[in-house]
Design a protein around this motif. Sequence first.
Motif, PDB file in Angstrom:
ATOM      1  N   ILE A 258       1.194 -29.384   3.553  1.00 21.27           N
ATOM      2  CA  ILE A 258       0.031 -30.064   3.487  1.00 21.27           C
ATOM      3  C   ILE A 258      -0.205 -31.404   4.465  1.00 21.27           C
ATOM      4  O   ILE A 258      -1.346 -31.524   4.874  1.00 21.27           O
ATOM      5  CB  ILE A 258       0.006 -30.795   2.130  1.00 21.27           C
ATOM      6  N   GLN A 259       1.051 -32.256   4.696  1.00 22.86           N
ATOM      7  CA  GLN A 259       0.625 -33.150   5.687  1.00 22.86           C
ATOM      8  C   GLN A 259       0.522 -32.390   7.182  1.00 22.86           C
ATOM      9  O   GLN A 259      -0.386 -33.128   8.046  1.00 22.86           O
ATOM     10  CB  GLN A 259       2.227 -33.965   5.844  1.00 22.86           C
ATOM     11  N   MET A 260       1.042 -31.564   7.394  1.00 17.67           N
ATOM     12  CA  MET A 260       0.642 -30.763   8.775  1.00 17.67           C
ATOM     13  C   MET A 260      -0.335 -30.113   8.983  1.00 17.67           C
ATOM     14  O   MET A 260      -1.090 -30.182   9.971  1.00 17.67           O
ATOM     15  CB  MET A 260       2.167 -29.832   8.982  1.00 17.67           C
ATOM     16  N   TYR A 261      -0.743 -29.439   7.902  1.00 21.14           N
ATOM     17  CA  TYR A 261      -1.825 -28.515   8.080  1.00 21.14           C
ATOM     18  C   TYR A 261      -3.023 -28.659   7.215  1.00 21.14           C
ATOM     19  O   TYR A 261      -4.098 -27.957   7.371  1.00 21.14           O
ATOM     20  CB  TYR A 261      -1.291 -27.093   7.776  1.00 21.14           C
ATOM     21  N   GLY A 262      -2.909 -29.556   6.141  1.00 22.72           N
ATOM     22  CA  GLY A 262      -4.115 -29.991   5.201  1.00 22.72           C
ATOM     23  C   GLY A 262      -4.012 -29.180   3.915  1.00 22.72           C
ATOM     24  O   GLY A 262      -3.568 -28.174   3.911  1.00 22.72           O
ATOM     25  N   LYS A 263      -4.452 -29.889   3.031  1.00 23.20           N
ATOM     26  CA  LYS A 263      -4.288 -29.343   1.516  1.00 23.20           C
ATOM     27  C   LYS A 263      -5.079 -27.909   1.406  1.00 23.20           C
ATOM     28  O   LYS A 263      -4.542 -27.204   0.562  1.00 23.20           O
ATOM     29  CB  LYS A 263      -4.913 -30.439   0.599  1.00 23.20           C
ATOM     30  N   GLU A 264      -6.181 -27.953   1.593  1.00 17.57           N
ATOM     31  CA  GLU A 264      -7.141 -26.741   1.456  1.00 17.57           C
ATOM     32  C   GLU A 264      -6.445 -25.605   2.049  1.00 17.57           C
ATOM     33  O   GLU A 264      -6.295 -24.274   1.577  1.00 17.57           O
ATOM     34  CB  GLU A 264      -8.305 -26.910   2.196  1.00 17.57           C
ATOM     35  N   LYS A 265      -5.981 -25.462   3.356  1.00 15.69           N
ATOM     36  CA  LYS A 265      -5.602 -24.325   4.124  1.00 15.69           C
ATOM     37  C   LYS A 265      -4.301 -24.016   3.406  1.00 15.69           C
ATOM     38  O   LYS A 265      -3.657 -22.926   3.248  1.00 15.69           O
ATOM     39  CB  LYS A 265      -5.206 -24.823   5.392  1.00 15.69           C
ATOM     40  N   MET A 266      -3.243 -25.121   3.131  1.00 12.96           N
ATOM     41  CA  MET A 266      -2.007 -24.733   2.303  1.00 12.96           C
ATOM     42  C   MET A 266      -2.333 -24.367   0.867  1.00 12.96           C
ATOM     43  O   MET A 266      -1.416 -23.309   0.405  1.00 12.96           O
ATOM     44  CB  MET A 266      -1.078 -25.974   2.139  1.00 12.96           C
ATOM     45  N   ALA A 267      -3.272 -24.677   0.212  1.00 14.97           N
ATOM     46  CA  ALA A 267      -3.431 -24.181  -1.320  1.00 14.97           C
ATOM     47  C   ALA A 267      -3.530 -22.790  -1.182  1.00 14.97           C
ATOM     48  O   ALA A 267      -3.003 -22.102  -1.856  1.00 14.97           O
ATOM     49  CB  ALA A 267      -4.724 -24.718  -1.823  1.00 14.97           C
TER      50      ALA A 267
ATOM     51  N   TYR B 196      -2.535 -20.758   1.255  1.00 17.84           N
ATOM     52  CA  TYR B 196      -1.224 -20.113   1.649  1.00 17.84           C
ATOM     53  C   TYR B 196      -0.426 -19.969   0.613  1.00 17.84           C
ATOM     54  O   TYR B 196       0.321 -18.958   0.192  1.00 17.84           O
ATOM     55  CB  TYR B 196      -0.491 -20.796   2.635  1.00 17.84           C
ATOM     56  N   TYR B 197      -0.286 -20.916  -0.549  1.00 17.76           N
ATOM     57  CA  TYR B 197       0.797 -20.978  -1.596  1.00 17.76           C
ATOM     58  C   TYR B 197       0.199 -20.202  -2.552  1.00 17.76           C
ATOM     59  O   TYR B 197       1.187 -19.703  -3.412  1.00 17.76           O
ATOM     60  CB  TYR B 197       1.224 -22.360  -1.962  1.00 17.76           C
ATOM     61  N   ASN B 198      -1.211 -20.104  -2.755  1.00 19.51           N
ATOM     62  CA  ASN B 198      -1.545 -19.278  -3.870  1.00 19.51           C
ATOM     63  C   ASN B 198      -1.174 -17.711  -3.833  1.00 19.51           C
ATOM     64  O   ASN B 198      -1.016 -16.956  -4.769  1.00 19.51           O
ATOM     65  CB  ASN B 198      -3.019 -19.273  -3.910  1.00 19.51           C
ATOM     66  N   LYS B 199      -1.042 -17.488  -2.475  1.00 17.27           N
ATOM     67  CA  LYS B 199      -0.412 -15.804  -2.638  1.00 17.27           C
ATOM     68  C   LYS B 199       0.862 -15.491  -2.996  1.00 17.27           C
ATOM     69  O   LYS B 199       1.091 -14.258  -3.428  1.00 17.27           O
ATOM     70  CB  LYS B 199      -0.688 -15.380  -0.903  1.00 17.27           C
ATOM     71  N   PHE B 200       1.694 -16.735  -3.088  1.00 19.02           N
ATOM     72  CA  PHE B 200       2.928 -16.283  -3.787  1.00 19.02           C
ATOM     73  C   PHE B 200       3.071 -16.141  -5.375  1.00 19.02           C
ATOM     74  O   PHE B 200       4.179 -16.098  -5.863  1.00 19.02           O
ATOM     75  CB  PHE B 200       4.028 -17.417  -3.174  1.00 19.02           C
ATOM     76  N   ASN B 201       1.934 -16.854  -5.917  1.00 18.64           N
ATOM     77  CA  ASN B 201       1.815 -16.588  -7.364  1.00 18.64           C
ATOM     78  C   ASN B 201       1.089 -15.493  -7.863  1.00 18.64           C
ATOM     79  O   ASN B 201       0.735 -15.423  -9.028  1.00 18.64           O
ATOM     80  CB  ASN B 201       0.887 -17.919  -7.890  1.00 18.64           C
TER      81      ASN B 201
END
Length: 213
Positions: A196-205, A207-212
């Motif tokens: 999140i620090q590197m790429y931003g909260k929206e983009k990472m949300a 990304y991580y959603n696909k693992f759920n």
Amino acid sequence: MKETFIGHKIKLLNSEKTGITLELNSWSSENMVEKYSVSFDRENIIERITENDISFGEKVSKNDFFKRLIIDIQSSEEKTREFASAILCDFLEFDIVDFDLMILNVGIEKIIEQITVEKNINAEHKLVEGLFEFIWHKKISTKAEIELLERLTELDKYYIWSYLGDEIMEDIKSYNSEKLNQYYSKNIEKWKEKDIQMYGKEKMAEYYNKFNE
């Protein structure tokens, strides 16, 4: 196109020094003058040398080129370790498709040993990146890959931790490893914070959603 002599034996014209050319490029810090990175035979150092100061010999084998890089990443000279680690990383990414696995495995052991003691953050980063390039080539069995990843979880090195995050998150379900599962559970929130620090909260949300799913 200009002929280049990467991976060739050389002798300096103004001395008796001999070595092997490892790469050719130009840097802004050197006024964009093309220079070869030369690994010397007896001194275990790499220096930047212009073509006009070099007499070129025969090309060395890929095995000898790789072995020289492994020697140079262990040099006592810090800049040499930086040079060698960056070149080794490129080698592991682009030049190991048809490379002897036994020689590679010996080299990988030396890379891991060097990572554990490396104090230069730039050299450490490139060594770790090169190590994971080797893993991504899938030249070893799934069992051997899991054993290697499990071993890496024991190393207290930032870039190991960071790259393990990317690797484990992508394939954790296929590894079937209790040790990797525990490492994942322990570090997942820290990896999220880093990303999140590197790429931003929206983009990472996203990304991580696909693992759920």
